[in-house]
Enzyme design. Structure first.
Site, PDB file in Angstrom:
ATOM      1  CG  ASP A   1      -0.378   0.208   2.532  1.00  0.00           C
ATOM      2  OD1 ASP A   1       0.866   0.344   2.620  1.00  0.00           O
ATOM      3  OD2 ASP A   1      -1.120   0.260   3.530  1.00  0.00           O
TER       4      ASP A   1
ATOM      5  CB  CYS B   1       0.655  -2.537   4.797  1.00  0.00           C
ATOM      6  SG  CYS B   1       0.411  -3.596   6.236  1.00  0.00           S
TER       7      CYS B   1
ATOM      8  CB  THR C   1       1.703  -2.749  11.100  1.00  0.00           C
ATOM      9  OG1 THR C   1       0.519  -3.186  10.408  1.00  0.00           O
ATOM     10  CG2 THR C   1       1.445  -1.410  11.772  1.00  0.00           C
TER      11      THR C   1
ATOM     12  CG  HIS D   1       8.399 -25.930  11.350  1.00  0.00           C
ATOM     13  ND1 HIS D   1       8.789 -25.800  12.667  1.00  0.00           N
ATOM     14  CD2 HIS D   1       9.378 -26.671  10.756  1.00  0.00           C
ATOM     15  CE1 HIS D   1       9.938 -26.442  12.858  1.00  0.00           C
ATOM     16  NE2 HIS D   1      10.317 -26.972  11.709  1.00  0.00           N
TER      17      HIS D   1
ATOM     18  CG  HIS E   1       6.473 -29.437  10.281  1.00  0.00           C
ATOM     19  ND1 HIS E   1       6.252 -28.906  11.524  1.00  0.00           N
ATOM     20  CD2 HIS E   1       7.746 -29.895  10.280  1.00  0.00           C
ATOM     21  CE1 HIS E   1       7.362 -29.004  12.244  1.00  0.00           C
ATOM     22  NE2 HIS E   1       8.280 -29.607  11.519  1.00  0.00           N
TER      23      HIS E   1
HETATM   24  C1  RB5 Z   1      -1.800   2.802   6.272  1.00  0.00           C
HETATM   25  O1  RB5 Z   1      -1.697   4.068   6.829  1.00  0.00           O
HETATM   26  C2  RB5 Z   1      -1.642   1.738   7.353  1.00  0.00           C
HETATM   27  O2  RB5 Z   1      -2.788   1.689   8.133  1.00  0.00           O
HETATM   28  C3  RB5 Z   1      -1.370   0.417   6.728  1.00  0.00           C
HETATM   29  O3  RB5 Z   1      -0.238   0.501   5.922  1.00  0.00           O
HETATM   30  C4  RB5 Z   1      -1.072  -0.753   7.640  1.00  0.00           C
HETATM   31  O4  RB5 Z   1      -0.151  -0.442   8.604  1.00  0.00           O
HETATM   32  C5  RB5 Z   1      -2.211  -1.505   8.177  1.00  0.00           C
HETATM   33  O5  RB5 Z   1      -2.044  -2.541   8.832  1.00  0.00           O
END
Ligand code: RB5
Length: 145
Positions: free
Chosen positions: A8, A65, A67, A98, A133
């Site tokens: 993203d 993304c 996180t 695994h 596994h």
């Molecule tokens: C985008 O701002 C952010 O929310 C997205 O990249 C991500 O971290 C969501 O899990």
């Protein structure tokens, strides 16, 4: 090895770094991700990459993304996908060995490009061990029914 990569808007730079890695290593890949200056919803990108993996057009997928968590939650809704959000080497290796994970998710706001490259490399080069596994992965597949 054919790799589908998606991202993203929070992970454009990280995606670009990983595309450089693929080029350096001669790995075939397709960039499904959000480009510079665009705004993309991570579930849309997760869907595109995961469908390309489930259809076997690509062997493995990488989703980035902010996180890594949003991508992994979305990806794991898709039948046949085992997505792992990783920020350490051991997990990136053993989720292939695994869990037979077929999607690696990473957070551009969590880890740097150097570590992301290492995690991507080990994820792509580690084979599923099968055996005991496989029994467990088959049980995961059962949960999809
Ligand atoms: C985008 O701002 C952010 O929310 C997205 O990249 C991500 O971290 C969501 O899990």
């Amino acid at each position: 090895m054919r790799v589908a990569i998606g991202n993203d808007h929070a992970a454009v730079e990280l995606k670009k770094e990983l595309c450089v890695l693929f080029q350096e290593k001669g790995i075939e890949y397709k960039d499904f991700g959000c480009a510079e200056g665009e705004k993309c919803q991570y579930p849309d990108k997760a869907k595109e990459v995961c469908e390309a993996v489930v259809s076997k057009e690509f062997d493995l997928g990488i989703l980035c993304c902010g996180t890594g968590v949003g991508m992994s939650i979305a990806a794991n809704k898709i039948k046949g996908i085992r997505a792992a959000c990783c920020s350490d080497y051991f997990t990136a290796k053993y989720t292939r060995a695994h869990n037979d994970a077929n999607i690696l998710c990473m957070g551009a706001r969590v880890i740097g490009a150097g570590l992301a490259r290492e995690l991507t490399e080990v994820f792509l080069e580690t084979a599923f061990e099968g055996g005991r596994h496989k029994t467990r992965v088959d049980l995961i597949t059962e949960l999809e029914k």
